[in-house]
Design an enzyme around this catalytic site. Sequence first.
Site, PDB file in Angstrom:
ATOM      1  N   SER A  42       0.775  -0.768   0.171  1.00  0.00           N
ATOM      2  CA  SER A  42       0.402  -0.248   0.122  1.00  0.00           C
ATOM      3  C   SER A  42       0.995   1.466   0.102  1.00  0.00           C
ATOM      4  O   SER A  42       1.878   1.305  -0.681  1.00  0.00           O
ATOM      5  CB  SER A  42      -0.720   0.279   0.958  1.00  0.00           C
ATOM      6  OG  SER A  42      -2.190   0.612   0.752  1.00  0.00           O
ATOM      7  N   GLU A  77      -9.459  -2.604  -6.888  1.00  0.00           N
ATOM      8  CA  GLU A  77      -8.865  -1.790  -5.995  1.00  0.00           C
ATOM      9  C   GLU A  77      -8.867  -0.624  -6.006  1.00  0.00           C
ATOM     10  O   GLU A  77      -8.795  -0.630  -7.460  1.00  0.00           O
ATOM     11  CB  GLU A  77      -7.310  -2.651  -5.182  1.00  0.00           C
ATOM     12  CG  GLU A  77      -7.754  -3.503  -4.100  1.00  0.00           C
ATOM     13  CD  GLU A  77      -5.828  -3.894  -4.093  1.00  0.00           C
ATOM     14  OE1 GLU A  77      -4.847  -2.753  -2.967  1.00  0.00           O
ATOM     15  OE2 GLU A  77      -5.239  -4.921  -4.423  1.00  0.00           O
ATOM     16  N   HIS A 121      -8.632  -4.594  -0.577  1.00  0.00           N
ATOM     17  CA  HIS A 121      -7.004  -4.069  -0.470  1.00  0.00           C
ATOM     18  C   HIS A 121      -6.308  -4.932   0.488  1.00  0.00           C
ATOM     19  O   HIS A 121      -7.014  -4.334   2.191  1.00  0.00           O
ATOM     20  CB  HIS A 121      -7.358  -2.332  -0.591  1.00  0.00           C
ATOM     21  CG  HIS A 121      -5.875  -1.953  -0.312  1.00  0.00           C
ATOM     22  ND1 HIS A 121      -4.864  -1.871  -1.159  1.00  0.00           N
ATOM     23  CD2 HIS A 121      -5.333  -0.852   0.757  1.00  0.00           C
ATOM     24  CE1 HIS A 121      -4.149  -1.147  -0.835  1.00  0.00           C
ATOM     25  NE2 HIS A 121      -4.022  -0.634   0.267  1.00  0.00           N
TER      26      HIS A 121
END
Length: 324
Positions: free
Chosen positions: A148, A243, A273
Amino acid sequence: MPSFQHLLLKQFLTAAAAPLARRKPSVGAIRLAMEAGALFQFMPWKVNLESLTLDKRLEAEWLRPRDAHPTRVLLYLHGGGYVLGSLNTHRSLVGSLAQRCGLNVLTINYRKAPDHPFPAALDDAKRAYRWLLRHGHQPHDIVVAGDSAGGGLALALLLALRDAGEAQPAAGIGLSPWTDLNLPITALRRVAREEALLLEALQMRTWGPLYAHKTPITHPLLSPAQADLHGLPPLLIQISTAEVLYDDVLKFAKKARTAGVPVIVQPFEGLVHWWHLFWRIVPEARQALDQVAEFVANIWAQQGVVPMQLPATVRQPAPRRRAA
């Protein structure tokens, strides 16, 4: 089709979104909740933990599996939108990755926004990389990875090292990397309804500006998708078609390949995610981490033999399912 375990996880996240949206939790409250949740994430067996402080100022940990390679290491940067996450929240994931890769992994508790905006996190990542070099690790024996925001930070680190004329590591890995801090509402509306609801409840669109502070979010070291991407090492990127970050990741990968960077994109269909964090219960997470280990092994198998052969084009998954 996603696994039954993943469907249960998605239902749980969907159920959590409505109460979060009503309460609009602060960054501090979300941090506390994540730390509490980390109490139930246990390290894999046969992985040893060693706490240390880099240069007397940066909190870090070594995760050392038995029979790890004596010289090769992974530098891991955790995710959390540049405002959340810690050594605690990602220890289980990083330990599993260390075990699968057979590598000692150095992970750092880089400084977070809003208390420490850009470039604090990037400065800490550079500090960790240079610390490894000073302690005898060669650039070609280091792989940089993150998930991320940590994946975006890993890419920013590669760009910063290139721009400074410093030696690049052997490879970079982004697990659902945040390559562009701009998250338009249209992107939220295109993805799976469950993730859009949760991200809006957590007010994720405010996190990028918190980190950027007075720097434009289009700055290439904030949003690597905006950078000139030449001269980077081989990259592995994993992303789910469901996502918010999916479209930006594909654009980044295409731009990197055009600049001559070897890139492998591994798409996963319909996953939430941060699915990697749930590796103990979600089989797709274990599959993804095994594919990371395979990539790392191939990187070093190719060193000094023949140029690494990667796909000529980014693999395209089946069309994404749109929100109802």
